[in-house]
Scaffold this active site. Structure first.
Site, PDB file in Angstrom:
ATOM      1  N   CYS A   1     -61.947  19.672 -63.997  1.00  0.00           N
ATOM      2  CA  CYS A   1     -62.559  20.115 -65.249  1.00  0.00           C
ATOM      3  C   CYS A   1     -64.043  19.762 -65.217  1.00  0.00           C
ATOM      4  O   CYS A   1     -64.408  18.678 -64.777  1.00  0.00           O
ATOM      5  CB  CYS A   1     -61.849  19.380 -66.373  1.00  0.00           C
ATOM      6  SG  CYS A   1     -62.739  19.357 -67.902  1.00  0.00           S
TER       7      CYS A   1
ATOM      8  N   GLY B   1     -59.883  16.085 -66.907  1.00  0.00           N
ATOM      9  CA  GLY B   1     -59.153  16.703 -65.790  1.00  0.00           C
ATOM     10  C   GLY B   1     -59.891  16.630 -64.457  1.00  0.00           C
ATOM     11  O   GLY B   1     -61.125  16.635 -64.409  1.00  0.00           O
TER      12      GLY B   1
ATOM     13  N   GLY C   1     -61.760  17.061 -71.349  1.00  0.00           N
ATOM     14  CA  GLY C   1     -62.731  16.684 -70.323  1.00  0.00           C
ATOM     15  C   GLY C   1     -62.296  15.764 -69.197  1.00  0.00           C
ATOM     16  O   GLY C   1     -63.064  15.583 -68.258  1.00  0.00           O
TER      17      GLY C   1
HETATM   18  P1  5GP Z   1     -55.584  16.473 -63.928  1.00  0.00           P
HETATM   19  O1  5GP Z   1     -54.168  15.944 -63.981  1.00  0.00           O
HETATM   20  O2  5GP Z   1     -55.798  17.390 -62.785  1.00  0.00           O
HETATM   21  O3  5GP Z   1     -56.608  15.395 -64.025  1.00  0.00           O
HETATM   22  O4  5GP Z   1     -55.768  17.324 -65.268  1.00  0.00           O
HETATM   23  C1  5GP Z   1     -54.961  18.442 -65.566  1.00  0.00           C
HETATM   24  C2  5GP Z   1     -55.448  19.070 -66.852  1.00  0.00           C
HETATM   25  O5  5GP Z   1     -56.812  19.535 -66.706  1.00  0.00           O
HETATM   26  C3  5GP Z   1     -54.703  20.327 -67.261  1.00  0.00           C
HETATM   27  O6  5GP Z   1     -53.448  20.075 -67.803  1.00  0.00           O
HETATM   28  C4  5GP Z   1     -55.677  20.954 -68.245  1.00  0.00           C
HETATM   29  O7  5GP Z   1     -55.573  20.393 -69.536  1.00  0.00           O
HETATM   30  C5  5GP Z   1     -57.030  20.563 -67.679  1.00  0.00           C
HETATM   31  N1  5GP Z   1     -57.662  21.707 -66.979  1.00  0.00           N
HETATM   32  C6  5GP Z   1     -57.133  22.523 -66.040  1.00  0.00           C
HETATM   33  N2  5GP Z   1     -58.011  23.435 -65.618  1.00  0.00           N
HETATM   34  C7  5GP Z   1     -59.142  23.213 -66.317  1.00  0.00           C
HETATM   35  C8  5GP Z   1     -60.424  23.848 -66.355  1.00  0.00           C
HETATM   36  O8  5GP Z   1     -60.732  24.778 -65.621  1.00  0.00           O
HETATM   37  N3  5GP Z   1     -61.319  23.334 -67.242  1.00  0.00           N
HETATM   38  C9  5GP Z   1     -61.026  22.296 -68.073  1.00  0.00           C
HETATM   39  N4  5GP Z   1     -61.952  21.888 -68.932  1.00  0.00           N
HETATM   40  N5  5GP Z   1     -59.834  21.653 -68.038  1.00  0.00           N
HETATM   41  C10 5GP Z   1     -58.908  22.107 -67.190  1.00  0.00           C
END
Ligand code: 5GP
Length: 346
Positions: free
Chosen positions: A185, A182, A180
Site C-alpha cells: 500500500c 499494507g 495505510g
Molecule cells: P498486508 O497483509 O499485505 O500488509 O496488507 C493487506 C491489506 O492491504 C489488504 O487487505 C488491503 O486492505 C490493503 N491493500 C491491498 N492492496 C492495496 C492497495 O493497492 N492500496 C492500499 N492502500 N491498500 C491495499
C-alpha cells in the site's frame, strides 16, 4: 489545524511481555475462536485469520487449501472472478470458507444481485473500500444489510472508534480496521493519511466490543509475532495479504531469475491491478499500491504451520490457554526502534 499529542503505536513499537504460565507446551493452546455475530446471528468457529481479497491471495485455491488444513481459516475472495466461476465454487465447496467481496462500484453490486437472483445468497460478505469514512459508504453498507439480512457482513476500512460505531449501527458485524499499513500500500506516501496500526486496533476493538461488534485487523503483519500483537491488542480477526503471497495457491505465474523463483504481488489499487482489471488507472486518481516480486514459497501449508505455531507460542509465553485470553494476558512494552533493529523484530 490541530495536533494530537498522544503517542500512537505500530507493531514494531512494542513487544509482548512474557508472564508466568502454567502451560507446558504449545500443544495445550487452543487458537480457535467462537463468535456469534451481532446482526446475522450466525456462528463462527475456527482460527480467525482471513486471507485478503487480493489477486494472488484471495483465491479459490487458497480457500481449498484452508479447507484441507481444517483449522477453519477463511478467504476473502478477490472481486475479479467471473460469476459463473464463483457459482461453481460455491456449489462444489463448503461456502463457510469464503467471504464474497464487493466494492462500491456498480458492476460489483450487479454481480451480487445476479448471484442472489440465481438462488444463492452468500452467507459472508466483505464490503471493501479504501476509505470507509464517506457517508455514501455508510448508506451503501445499510443497503447491503437490507439486501442480505441474514449474511455476516464485514466492512471497512476505518481506523477510529466513532466510525466503527457508525458502521456497527449500520448493520456491520465485523469492522475492518487499517488505513495505510499494507505491505503493498502506498496510501501514506501518496496522501499523508494513515494511523499506526496497533493503536488503531486497540482503539477500534474497544469501540466495537462495547457495542457487541467485532473487528478485523487488516494490513501490516509481516511476521507471526505481528499477528499475535494484533490479537493481543484486541483484534477478533486478522487479515493477511503479503504473508500469504508467493504460494502455489496464488493462481499466478511463477518466474525464475538467477536460479531464484518469484511470484508477482501487487496492491489492488496499483497500476498493475488497474491495468489488469480496469484497463488502466483512471485520470482523476493516482495509484495507491505498488507491485513487488515476492520469493516463491511453495505450498501455503508450510507458511501456515509457521504462522499458527508462532501464535500458539505467543499464547504459551503469556499463559493464555485459549486465543480468546491472549488480549487479557497481554502487556505491551514500548521498545525503541534501535532495539527492534538489533533484534530484528518487525
Ligand atoms: P498486508 O497483509 O499485505 O500488509 O496488507 C493487506 C491489506 O492491504 C489488504 O487487505 C488491503 O486492505 C490493503 N491493500 C491491498 N492492496 C492495496 C492497495 O493497492 N492500496 C492500499 N492502500 N491498500 C491495499
Amino acid at each position: 489545524m490541530r495536533i494530537e499529542e498522544d503517542t500512537k503505536l505500530d507493531f514494531k513499537d512494542v513487544l509482548i511481555r512474557p508472564k508466568r504460565s502454567t502451560l507446558s507446551s504449545r500443544k495445550d493452546v487452543d487458537i480457535t475462536r467462537e463468535f456469534t455475530f451481532k446482526h446475522s446471528g450466525r456462528k463462527f468457529k475456527g482460527v480467525p485469520i482471513i486471507a485478503a481479497n487480493m489477486d494472488g491471495v484471495g483465491t479459490f485455491d487458497m480457500a481449498k487449501a484452508f479447507l484441507e488444513d481444517g483449522n477453519g481459516l477463511t478467504v476473502a475472495l478477490h472481486k475479479h472472478y467471473a460469476l459463473e466461476d464463483i457459482q461453481s465454487f460455491y456449489k462444489d465447496n463448503n461456502a463457510d470458507a469464503v467471504w464474497y467481496s464487493i466494492g462500491m462500484v456498480k458492476a460489483d453490486e450487479e454481480k451480487l444481485k445476479e448471484f442472489i437472483a440465481a438462488g444463492k445468497a452468500p452467507e459472508k460478505i466483505c464490503i471493501d473500500v479504501a476509505n470507509g469514512y464517506s457517508e455514501h459508504f455508510v448508506e451503501y453498507v445499510s443497503r447491503m444489510r437490507d439486501l442480505l439480512p441474514e449474511a455476516t457482513i464485514m466492512a471497512g476500512n476505518v481506523v477510529t472508534g466513532e466510525m466503527v460505531e457508525q458502521l456497527i449501527l449500520s448493520g456491520v458485524d465485523i469492522v475492518k480496521v487499517g488505513i495505510g499499513p499494507g505491505s503493498v500500500c502506498t496510501t501514506r506516501k501518496m496522501t499523508g493519511v494513515g494511523y499506526p496500526q496497533l493503536s488503531a486496533i486497540i482503539e477500534c476493538a474497544d469501540a466495537a466490543h462495547g457495542m457487541g461488534g467485532l473487528i478485523c485487523a487488516d494490513g501490516g503483519c509481516t511476521v507471526p509475532g505481528d499477528i499475535a500483537k494484533a490479537f493481543g491488542g484486541g483484534a477478533d480477526f486478522v487479515m493477511l495479504g503479503g504473508m500469504l503471497s508467493g504460494h502455489d495457491q496464488a493462481e499466478q505465474q511463477i518466474t525464475e531469475e538467477g536460479g531464484e523463483k518469484f511470484v508477482q504481488f501487487y496492491g489492488m489499487s496499483s497500476d498493475t491491478a488497474m491495468k489488469k482489471h480496469k484497463g488502466g488507472v483512471a485520470e482523476y486518481r493516482a495509484s495507491e499500491g505498488k507491485t513487488v516480486k515476492v520469493p516463491y514459497r511453495g505450498d501455503v501449508s508450510n507458511s501456515l504451520q509457521d504462522i499458527l505455531g508462532g501464535i500458539r507460542s505467543s499464547c504459551t509465553y503469556v499463559g493464555a490457554r485459549r486465543l480468546k485470553e491472549l488480549s487479557k494476558c497481554t502487556t505491551f512494552i514500548r521498545v525503541t526502534q534501535q532495539i527492534n533493529n538489533i533484534f530484528g523484530a518487525s
